[in-house]
Design an enzyme around this catalytic site. Structure first.
Site, PDB file in Angstrom:
ATOM      1  N   GLY A  65      58.704 -28.483-134.873  1.00 22.55           N
ATOM      2  CA  GLY A  65      57.638 -28.082-135.608  1.00 22.55           C
ATOM      3  C   GLY A  65      57.042 -26.822-135.643  1.00 22.55           C
ATOM      4  N   GLY A 113      60.151 -32.026-133.483  1.00 26.65           N
ATOM      5  CA  GLY A 113      59.588 -32.710-134.813  1.00 26.65           C
ATOM      6  C   GLY A 113      60.937 -33.228-135.477  1.00 26.65           C
ATOM      7  N   GLU A 136      60.267 -30.125-124.792  1.00 21.16           N
ATOM      8  CA  GLU A 136      58.658 -29.525-124.720  1.00 21.16           C
ATOM      9  C   GLU A 136      58.187 -28.979-123.500  1.00 21.16           C
ATOM     10  OE1 GLU A 136      59.519 -31.767-128.499  1.00 21.16           O
ATOM     11  OE2 GLU A 136      59.825 -32.306-126.352  1.00 21.16           O
ATOM     12  N   ASP A 144      56.203 -35.273-128.024  1.00 21.33           N
ATOM     13  CA  ASP A 144      55.292 -35.858-129.072  1.00 21.33           C
ATOM     14  C   ASP A 144      56.011 -36.437-130.039  1.00 21.33           C
ATOM     15  OD1 ASP A 144      55.770 -33.543-130.124  1.00 21.33           O
ATOM     16  OD2 ASP A 144      53.825 -33.318-131.271  1.00 21.33           O
TER      17      ASP A 144
END
Length: 346
Positions: A65, A113, A136, A144
Site C-alpha cells: 500500500g 496490500g 511489515e 494488516d
C-alpha cells in the site's frame, strides 16, 4: 471511480481487473482502491460475469500500500491515513464475501496490500515467480489488510513464522500455509484467463492448469515452527529457537533480530487475538485500532524512513530491545473504534 493505474473490463464471462502501475510494483494508492471497488460494483451487477480475475503488470501483482503517503501525513493528519486504511480494509472484507469467484493471480511479488487483495479471495493462484510476504515487522508496522486473520489460521503456526519474520516465500510454501490454492506456471496464465472468459468454472479452470509446486521448506520445518511459535510471548519464542539449535532456528533468530521489537510484540498479540476471533471483520477492526496506535509511535516512521525514504536500511528502533517494550501498555493503547463494518459488527 476510475484510476489510470487500474484497468477494468469484461471479457466474455470474466471481469478483468488489471493493476497497471509497474514502476511502483503496482502498489496501491487510494484511487486504485476505489477503482477496484467500483469495478466490483460493476461486475457483481453484470449477469454476464461469472468470475473476477485480478492480475498485475510487470513483475508484481502488488507490492503493498501507499506507506509513503501514510508516513508523510500520519503525524499531522492521522485522519487521512486512517481513511486510507478504512477503505482498503473494507475492500479486503468485500473480496472475502464476493458472490462471484475472485481469482487472484499472484504472479511475481505479492506483499502487504497485495496479500490483502489475494488471500481473502476464493481462488488464489501462485506461479514459479511468486514471492509472497508480509514484511511489515521490518518497517515498524504489523501484518494488516486482514493478514492477522489469514496468518493465524495457517496450519502448524506457519503464519506466525511468516508474520513475525517477514520472510518471503514461494509457491509451495504459500500453498502449504493455506494462503494459496494452486500453482500455475506463469506461461499458462493467459490460457487460464481464456478458460474463465469462456465461462469455464473457476475450480475446473485452476485444476486444468495446475502444476506441482515442488517441495516446501516450511513443511520440512513445520514441527519446529509449531512448537516454537506456540510460545506465550516473544521472549519464549526466542528462547525456544535458541534451545532448538538447528540451522533453521538460527536463520529465524537472525530474521527476528532485525525487526522492530515493538512490532514483534504487537504482531504476536494480534495473531494470538486473531486465533480467538470469529471472522475477518473482527480482525480488520482490531488492525484498524492498531493503526491508530502505530501513528502515535516512533517505529513506523523510522522503519519507513530507513526502507523507502532515505533507503539506508539502518532503522534505529525505540525501544531498541524487547526487554524495554512495555507490552501491557502497548496492548492497552489499542483502543477500539466504531466498527468499519456496522452491518456485521457489534
Amino acid at each position: 471511480m476510475t484510476s489510470p493505474f487500474v484497468r477494468a473490463e469484461v471479457d466474455g464471462a470474466l471481469g478483468r481487473i488489471h493493476l497497471d502501475r509497474p514502476e511502483a510494483l503496482n502498489s496501491l494508492d487510494l484511487g486504485m482502491i476505489r477503482a477496484i471497488a467500483a469495478a466490483l460494483d460493476r461486475f457483481e451487477g453484470d449477469d454476464r460475469v461469472r468470475a473476477v480475475a485480478l492480475t498485475g503488470e510487470g513483475r508484481a501483482l502488488c507490492a503493498g500500500g501507499d506507506i509513503k503517503m501514510i508516513w508523510r501525513v500520519g503525524r499531522t493528519q492521522p485522519e487521512e491515513a486512517l481513511g486510507f486504511w478504512a477503505e482498503e480494509y473494507r475492500l479486503n472484507a468485500r473480496i472475502a464475501r464476493s458472490p462471484k469467484p475472485w481469482v487472484a493471480v499472484m504472479d511475481g511479488i505479492c506483499m502487504g496490500g497485495g496479500v490483502g487483495l489475494s488471500v481473502h479471495g476464493s481462488h488464489r493462484v501462485v506461479t514459479e515467480r511468486t514471492r509472497f510476504a508480509m514484511p511489515e515487522t521490518g518497517i515498524g508496522y504489523f501484518p494488516d489488510v486482514g493478514g492477522t486473520f489469514a496468518l493465524s489460521r495457517a496450519p502448524h503456526r506457519l503464519g506466525f513464522w511468516l508474520g513475525l519474520t517477514g520472510a518471503s516465500v514461494g509457491a509451495a510454501d504459500a500453498i502449504v500455509a493455506g494462503l494459496a490454492d494452486a500453482m500455475i506456471p506463469s506461461d499458462a496464465i493467459p490460457a487460464l484467463l481464456a478458460d474463465l472468459a469462456a465461462g469455464r468454472p473457476a475450480d475446473a479452470a485452476l485444476a486444468a492448469h495446475a502444476a506441482d509446486p515442488g517441495s516446501s521448506r516450511l513443511a520440512d520445518h513445520a514441527g519446529v515452527i509449531e512448537a516454537v511459535f506456540a510460545g506465550a510471548d516473544i521472549s519464549a519464542i526466542l528462547s525456544a529457537l535458541r534451545a532448538d539449535g538447528s540451522e533453521f532456528s538460527a536463520e529465524t533468530l537472525a530474521l527476528l533480530d532485525a525487526k522492530s521489537p515493538t512490532s514483534l510484540v504487537l504482531t504476536l498479540h494480534l495473531l494470538q487475538e486473531a486465533l480467538r476471533s470469529p471472522d475477518l471483520e473482527t480482525c480488520l477492526d482490531r488492525e484498524y485500532a492498531a493503526d491508530a496506535a502505530i501513528l502515535q509511535g516512533h517505529d513506523f516512521y523510522e522503519g519507513v524512513r530507513a526502507a523507502v525514504v532515505d533507503k539506508d536500511r539502518n532503522p534505529v528502533w525505540r525501544p531498541a530491545t524487547l526487554a524495554e517494550v512495555d507490552a501491557p501498555a502497548l496492548v492497552a493503547s489499542l483502543r477500539p473504534h466504531p466498527s468499519l463494518f456496522p452491518s456485521t459488527g457489534d
